[in-house]
Design a protein around this motif. Structure first.
Motif, mmCIF file in Angstrom:
data_model
loop_
_atom_site.group_PDB
_atom_site.id
_atom_site.type_symbol
_atom_site.label_atom_id
_atom_site.label_comp_id
_atom_site.label_asym_id
_atom_site.label_seq_id
_atom_site.Cartn_x
_atom_site.Cartn_y
_atom_site.Cartn_z
ATOM 1 N N ALA A 14 0.819 -1.221 0.000
ATOM 2 C CA ALA A 14 0.000 0.000 0.000
ATOM 3 C C ALA A 14 0.851 1.269 0.000
ATOM 4 C CB ALA A 14 -0.931 0.005 1.206
ATOM 5 N N GLY A 15 2.174 1.128 0.103
ATOM 6 C CA GLY A 15 3.064 2.283 0.039
ATOM 7 C C GLY A 15 3.469 2.863 1.379
ATOM 8 N N TYR A 16 3.145 2.186 2.485
ATOM 9 C CA TYR A 16 3.559 2.663 3.807
ATOM 10 C C TYR A 16 4.966 2.168 4.105
ATOM 11 C CZ TYR A 16 -1.275 3.949 4.565
ATOM 12 O OH TYR A 16 -2.509 4.535 4.457
ATOM 13 N N ARG A 17 5.777 3.022 4.694
ATOM 14 C CA ARG A 17 7.132 2.637 5.086
ATOM 15 C C ARG A 17 7.020 1.689 6.277
ATOM 16 N NH1 ARG A 17 12.459 4.610 3.302
ATOM 17 N NH2 ARG A 17 13.888 3.866 4.881
ATOM 18 N N ILE A 18 7.659 0.514 6.194
ATOM 19 C CA ILE A 18 7.520 -0.497 7.240
ATOM 20 C C ILE A 18 8.846 -0.856 7.926
ATOM 21 C CG2 ILE A 18 5.407 -1.508 6.311
ATOM 22 C CD1 ILE A 18 7.171 -3.699 5.020
ATOM 23 N N GLY A 51 4.135 1.648 9.734
ATOM 24 C CA GLY A 51 3.522 1.195 8.488
ATOM 25 C C GLY A 51 2.468 0.139 8.734
ATOM 26 N N ALA A 52 2.785 -0.808 9.584
ATOM 27 C CA ALA A 52 1.831 -1.844 10.009
ATOM 28 C C ALA A 52 1.493 -1.542 11.462
ATOM 29 C CB ALA A 52 2.450 -3.225 9.866
ATOM 30 N N LEU A 53 0.240 -1.220 11.703
ATOM 31 C CA LEU A 53 -0.164 -0.837 13.055
ATOM 32 C C LEU A 53 -0.428 -2.058 13.922
ATOM 33 C CD1 LEU A 53 -2.561 2.134 12.261
ATOM 34 C CD2 LEU A 53 -0.131 2.190 12.822
ATOM 35 N N GLY A 54 -0.039 -1.945 15.185
ATOM 36 C CA GLY A 54 -0.266 -3.021 16.142
ATOM 37 C C GLY A 54 -1.749 -3.174 16.461
ATOM 38 N N PHE A 105 3.296 14.760 12.432
ATOM 39 C CA PHE A 105 4.748 14.834 12.547
ATOM 40 C C PHE A 105 5.278 13.831 13.556
ATOM 41 C CE2 PHE A 105 2.979 17.601 15.711
ATOM 42 C CZ PHE A 105 3.773 17.392 16.824
ATOM 43 N N CYS A 106 6.579 13.673 13.547
ATOM 44 C CA CYS A 106 7.326 12.983 14.589
ATOM 45 C C CYS A 106 8.628 13.761 14.766
ATOM 46 C CB CYS A 106 7.526 11.494 14.307
ATOM 47 S SG CYS A 106 8.222 11.095 12.711
ATOM 48 N N ARG A 107 9.725 13.284 14.170
ATOM 49 C CA ARG A 107 11.002 14.003 14.200
ATOM 50 C C ARG A 107 11.475 14.232 12.777
ATOM 51 N NH1 ARG A 107 13.422 10.358 18.914
ATOM 52 N NH2 ARG A 107 12.702 11.612 20.661
ATOM 53 N N ALA A 108 12.562 14.939 12.629
ATOM 54 C CA ALA A 108 13.151 15.131 11.304
ATOM 55 C C ALA A 108 13.657 13.779 10.791
ATOM 56 C CB ALA A 108 14.304 16.129 11.377
ATOM 57 N N ASP A 109 13.594 13.608 9.480
ATOM 58 C CA ASP A 109 14.045 12.365 8.847
ATOM 59 C C ASP A 109 13.391 11.146 9.472
ATOM 60 O OD1 ASP A 109 15.665 13.672 7.017
ATOM 61 O OD2 ASP A 109 17.396 13.646 8.364
ATOM 62 N N CYS A 110 12.082 11.219 9.656
ATOM 63 C CA CYS A 110 11.319 10.116 10.239
ATOM 64 C C CYS A 110 10.079 9.871 9.383
ATOM 65 C CB CYS A 110 10.920 10.440 11.669
ATOM 66 S SG CYS A 110 9.946 9.134 12.440
ATOM 67 N N TRP A 111 9.902 8.642 8.987
ATOM 68 C CA TRP A 111 8.793 8.269 8.110
ATOM 69 C C TRP A 111 7.465 8.108 8.851
ATOM 70 C CZ3 TRP A 111 8.557 7.659 2.835
ATOM 71 C CH2 TRP A 111 9.759 7.819 2.154
ATOM 72 N N MET A 112 7.461 8.136 10.156
ATOM 73 C CA MET A 112 6.213 7.876 10.879
ATOM 74 C C MET A 112 5.176 8.980 10.689
ATOM 75 S SD MET A 112 7.237 5.758 14.198
ATOM 76 C CE MET A 112 8.241 4.293 14.041
ATOM 77 N N GLY A 113 5.603 10.237 10.710
ATOM 78 C CA GLY A 113 4.668 11.330 10.434
ATOM 79 C C GLY A 113 4.134 11.225 9.013
ATOM 80 N N TRP A 114 5.004 10.841 8.084
ATOM 81 C CA TRP A 114 4.629 10.652 6.680
ATOM 82 C C TRP A 114 3.577 9.557 6.571
ATOM 83 C CZ3 TRP A 114 4.530 7.020 2.858
ATOM 84 C CH2 TRP A 114 4.601 7.455 1.526
ATOM 85 N N ASN A 115 3.818 8.420 7.213
ATOM 86 C CA ASN A 115 2.856 7.309 7.180
ATOM 87 C C ASN A 115 1.494 7.733 7.734
ATOM 88 O OD1 ASN A 115 4.484 5.271 6.080
ATOM 89 N ND2 ASN A 115 5.043 4.423 8.066
#
Length: 180
Positions: A25-29, A100-103, A129-139
């Motif tokens: 689905a395109g989520y960073r995992i 990317g995959a939620l618990g 958001f989360c931190r800089a250079d972090c994919w979690m906010g993007w996801n």
């Protein structure tokens, strides 16, 4: 010199399987702390200086999705934190909602929490958001856009960018505290 060359060739060998970085689905995992070049499709990118002009809870909902460092959820759904978390004052913190995959239960908790905070309005301005250079906010931004929210923004620099502006961070607790 030869003994160093062989391990280097093995590391660079295309025959060695690597774990995937994205799901179908395109989520960073995996490897969440890495440079992120652009916002997800349909999501705007907001600069820290622009975000700092907004009043959290009034002009926009600021949603932090950084995991609870060393923390976990108890069987009753309450969060036990090992390390206090500091974020933008007025933020709503949903630990683990940026994976990317939620618990188990996180997807429902996140979806219901956002629906409650927005009062069901899909056009509420949401800044993830989360931190800089972090994919979690993007996801998380991608996830909310896919859920039909139309005014989703990604603060790529996260709390790091906020601190760089010399804006204060405050201690926060997980939003709602309980995951079903």
């Amino acid at each position: 010199m030869r003994r160093f060359l062989i391990p280097a060739l093995l590391i660079a060998s295309p025959g060695i399987a690597q774990e995937p970085l994205f799901d179908p689905a395109g989520y960073r995992i995996a490897h969440y702390r890495a440079p992120v070049r652009q916002a997800p499709v349909g999501v705007g990118r907001i600069a820290p200086a622009a975000a700092a002009q907004l009043r959290p809870g009034r002009d926009a909902l600021f949603i932090d999705v950084l995991p609870a460092e060393g923390g976990h959820r108890e069987a009753d759904g309450r969060w036990r934190l090992a390390v206090p978390h500091e974020s933008i004052r007025g933020v709503h913190w949903f630990p683990e909602a940026g994976r990317g995959a939620l618990g188990p239960g996180i997807d429902t908790w996140f979806a219901q929490g956002i629906a409650r905070l927005t009062k069901g309005r899909r056009d509420t301005m949401l800044i993830l958001f989360c931190r800089a250079d972090c994919w979690m906010g993007w996801n998380a931004a991608k996830r909310l856009r896919a859920a039909g929210y139309t005014n989703v923004w990604w603060l790529a620099e996260g709390t790091d960018g906020w601190s760089d502006l010399q804006k204060p961070l405050s201690r926060v607790e997980p939003n709602g505290g309980i995951v079903p």
